[in-house]
Design a protein around this motif. Structure first.
Motif, PDB file in Angstrom:
ATOM      1  N   TYR A 349       0.838  -1.208   0.000  1.00  0.00           N
ATOM      2  CA  TYR A 349       0.000   0.000   0.000  1.00  0.00           C
ATOM      3  C   TYR A 349       0.870   1.254   0.000  1.00  0.00           C
ATOM      4  O   TYR A 349       0.576   2.240  -0.709  1.00  0.00           O
ATOM      5  CB  TYR A 349      -0.906  -0.029   1.235  1.00  0.00           C
ATOM      6  CG  TYR A 349      -1.926   1.087   1.314  1.00  0.00           C
ATOM      7  CD1 TYR A 349      -2.755   1.371   0.227  1.00  0.00           C
ATOM      8  CD2 TYR A 349      -2.074   1.848   2.465  1.00  0.00           C
ATOM      9  CE1 TYR A 349      -3.701   2.392   0.305  1.00  0.00           C
ATOM     10  CE2 TYR A 349      -3.010   2.866   2.551  1.00  0.00           C
ATOM     11  CZ  TYR A 349      -3.822   3.133   1.472  1.00  0.00           C
ATOM     12  OH  TYR A 349      -4.750   4.142   1.542  1.00  0.00           O
ATOM     13  N   ASN A 352       2.315   1.799  -3.485  1.00  0.00           N
ATOM     14  CA  ASN A 352       1.279   2.306  -4.386  1.00  0.00           C
ATOM     15  C   ASN A 352       0.943   3.761  -4.097  1.00  0.00           C
ATOM     16  O   ASN A 352       0.685   4.544  -5.025  1.00  0.00           O
ATOM     17  CB  ASN A 352       0.013   1.443  -4.283  1.00  0.00           C
ATOM     18  CG  ASN A 352       0.215   0.054  -4.861  1.00  0.00           C
ATOM     19  OD1 ASN A 352       1.055  -0.132  -5.758  1.00  0.00           O
ATOM     20  ND2 ASN A 352      -0.513  -0.926  -4.365  1.00  0.00           N
ATOM     21  N   LEU A 353       0.942   4.132  -2.807  1.00  0.00           N
ATOM     22  CA  LEU A 353       0.687   5.533  -2.452  1.00  0.00           C
ATOM     23  C   LEU A 353       1.763   6.448  -3.022  1.00  0.00           C
ATOM     24  O   LEU A 353       1.467   7.517  -3.576  1.00  0.00           O
ATOM     25  CB  LEU A 353       0.642   5.692  -0.928  1.00  0.00           C
ATOM     26  CG  LEU A 353      -0.673   5.417  -0.210  1.00  0.00           C
ATOM     27  CD1 LEU A 353      -0.480   5.525   1.298  1.00  0.00           C
ATOM     28  CD2 LEU A 353      -1.766   6.373  -0.665  1.00  0.00           C
ATOM     29  N   LYS A 355       3.730   5.850  -5.599  1.00  0.00           N
ATOM     30  CA  LYS A 355       3.608   5.896  -7.067  1.00  0.00           C
ATOM     31  C   LYS A 355       2.458   6.790  -7.500  1.00  0.00           C
ATOM     32  O   LYS A 355       2.559   7.514  -8.501  1.00  0.00           O
ATOM     33  CB  LYS A 355       3.384   4.480  -7.611  1.00  0.00           C
ATOM     34  CG  LYS A 355       4.613   3.586  -7.537  1.00  0.00           C
ATOM     35  CD  LYS A 355       4.281   2.177  -8.003  1.00  0.00           C
ATOM     36  CE  LYS A 355       5.477   1.243  -7.823  1.00  0.00           C
ATOM     37  NZ  LYS A 355       5.136  -0.166  -8.172  1.00  0.00           N
ATOM     38  N   SER A 356       1.348   6.749  -6.761  1.00  0.00           N
ATOM     39  CA  SER A 356       0.173   7.532  -7.147  1.00  0.00           C
ATOM     40  C   SER A 356       0.405   9.036  -7.043  1.00  0.00           C
ATOM     41  O   SER A 356      -0.321   9.828  -7.642  1.00  0.00           O
ATOM     42  CB  SER A 356      -1.032   7.135  -6.278  1.00  0.00           C
ATOM     43  OG  SER A 356      -0.860   7.593  -4.937  1.00  0.00           O
ATOM     44  N   LYS A 357       1.414   9.437  -6.277  1.00  0.00           N
ATOM     45  CA  LYS A 357       1.679  10.859  -6.072  1.00  0.00           C
ATOM     46  C   LYS A 357       2.714  11.402  -7.059  1.00  0.00           C
ATOM     47  O   LYS A 357       3.077  12.572  -7.008  1.00  0.00           O
ATOM     48  CB  LYS A 357       2.132  11.100  -4.624  1.00  0.00           C
ATOM     49  CG  LYS A 357       1.030  10.755  -3.615  1.00  0.00           C
ATOM     50  CD  LYS A 357       1.476  10.936  -2.193  1.00  0.00           C
ATOM     51  CE  LYS A 357       0.417  10.435  -1.207  1.00  0.00           C
ATOM     52  NZ  LYS A 357      -0.885  11.089  -1.380  1.00  0.00           N
ATOM     53  N   ALA A 374       6.570  12.681  -2.188  1.00  0.00           N
ATOM     54  CA  ALA A 374       5.600  11.583  -2.220  1.00  0.00           C
ATOM     55  C   ALA A 374       5.702  10.733  -0.955  1.00  0.00           C
ATOM     56  O   ALA A 374       4.689  10.350  -0.355  1.00  0.00           O
ATOM     57  CB  ALA A 374       5.832  10.722  -3.460  1.00  0.00           C
TER      58      ALA A 374
END
Length: 413
Positions: A349, A352-353, A355-357, A374
């Motif tokens: 998680y 992924n957090l 990467k999403s930023k 990030a």
């Protein structure tokens, strides 16, 4: 001639064994980022390696709890000594992901075996003061983490690498192995009281015991996940992320040392309720503040999780004594198993957090510049997700306080 049981020496040797367990947590938490850099590991891979210790622990503590009455606590602790020694040596000579995985698993098995023997040992040699003495015993867990983080901090300052930091655990390991090999052990409390194995397993189906097992999932995750990953989660938020863990564990040592008046004043269930509420405050501050306020959050968090683990086990020892060593060790195994799953989930998680930023389609140089920001945002988000757990525990323990007011204290026989 019958040998005398020296409960004082047994207790202090148990504390030394737990010190090795906790040093492994503290030193691993401190070198986690360095291991990731040295062996080019992702947060997901670091999460799996860290979780391996938590897999080995429940495996050993549950199996150990089932056989301790048969083979005896002494043999179990000598087995723990061998696993600790092997795990430490394999860690020092680790060369990558799989060697770290194996060495961490061995240390996890050793840690669980120590608890499998020492929790029933302390409950057996102090039958009239179980929760207090379990708190005194378990103060060496945050105590060892405190010492371990200081080892990492100061050894890094003088340029000694992570292999030397891990090697410091060999000395207390050899000491506790020697002491336990020389001491005489009693039989467990359940065996001494004549409670049959069948009655012990029936007691595990008690609704109260099942409730405590479920709550143990939450208390263990709140305490151990946050502590083990604090350097990863807050490194981008503060320059002293590891010292947050040092402060938290220092508070825990002090609190557990003063457990007797606290437990007697509020009762084990009352202590658990107060602990859950303080954990909510601490995690909220850790996830929503920066600068020096993070240390205020660490102070509240340390006061909150201080009594969780030993008081959960002490509650079962006092109020569900017919569950025996298996009951105590199922509690520890359940807690560590929950943490292992949570570590794996949160490792992915977190990746992924981050990467999403980072926007898609940008250059590697731009992505590298955005990476720190990030991570700075992702760490507190993980803490805020975890915050839900002590909120639920606060409600659950409030119910336990009301339930226990109308329940008579159990006896072994």
């Amino acid at each position: 001639m019958e040998q005398t049981i020296d409960r004082s020496r047994l207790f202090w040797a148990s504390c030394l064994a737990l010190l090795v367990t906790s040093l492994s947590f503290g030193i691993r938490a401190g070198i986690l980022n360095e291991l990731g850099t040295t062996f080019q590991l992702t947060a997901s891979e670091l999460g799996v390696i860290t979780a391996t210790a938590f897999w080995g622990f429940p495996l050993a503590v549950i199996i150990g709890g089932m056989v301790v009455d048969i083979i005896g606590m002494k043999r179990l602790l000598l087995i723990a000594f061998l696993f600790h020694l092997a795990g430490i040596i394999f860690t020092i000579f680790a060369s990558g992901y799989w060697s770290l995985f194996l060495s961490t698993l061995l240390i996890g098995i050793a840690n669980g075996t120590v608890e499998a023997a020492c929790n029933p040992l302390v409950a057996t040699i102090y039958p009239d003061n179980k929760t207090t003495k379990l708190n005194h015993f378990h103060l060496w867990f945050p105590g060892g983490i405190f010492i371990g983080t200081l080892i990492v901090f100061f050894f890094n300052k003088i340029g000694l690498g992570w292999q030397v930091q891990v090697a410091t655990m060999i000395i207390p390991t050899l000491l506790y192995g020697y002491f336990f090999s020389r001491l005489t052990f009693p039989v467990t409390e359940r065996v001494a009281a004549g409670v049959s194995t069948g009655d012990m397993y029936k007691a595990l189906l008690s609704p109260l015991f099942i409730f405590m097992i479920i709550c143990m999932f939450g208390t263990a995750i709140t305490e151990l996940f946050t502590g083990q990953w604090i350097d990863v989660l807050l490194r981008s938020v503060t320059d002293n992320a590891l010292l947050v863990l040092t402060l938290t564990t220092g508070i825990m040592v002090l609190g557990r040392g003063l457990a007797e008046p606290v437990v007697h004043r509020f009762s084990p269930q009352g202590v658990l309720l107060i602990s859950a509420a303080l954990s909510v405050v601490g995690l909220y501050l850790l996830g929503h503040t920066s600068g020096n306020m993070i240390f205020v959050g660490a102070l509240a968090f340390g006061m909150g999780v201080c009594y969780f683990w030993p008081t959960m086990i002490g509650f079962v020892a006092e109020n569900l004594p017919r569950t025996g060593a298996v009951g105590l060790n199922f509690m520890g195994g359940a807690g560590m198993f929950a943490v292992s799953l949570y570590l794996i989930f949160m490792g992915g998680y977190y990746d992924n957090l981050v990467k999403s930023k980072i926007p898609a389609g940008i250059s590697e140089a731009e992505a590298a510049n955005l990476l720190a920001e990030a991570r700075k945002a992702a760490g507190p988000e993980i803490i805020n997700v975890t915050l839900v757990i002590p909120i639920i525990l606060t409600v659950a323990f409030a119910g336990l306080v009301f339930y226990m007011r109308g329940r008579k204290k159990a006896v072994v026989a």
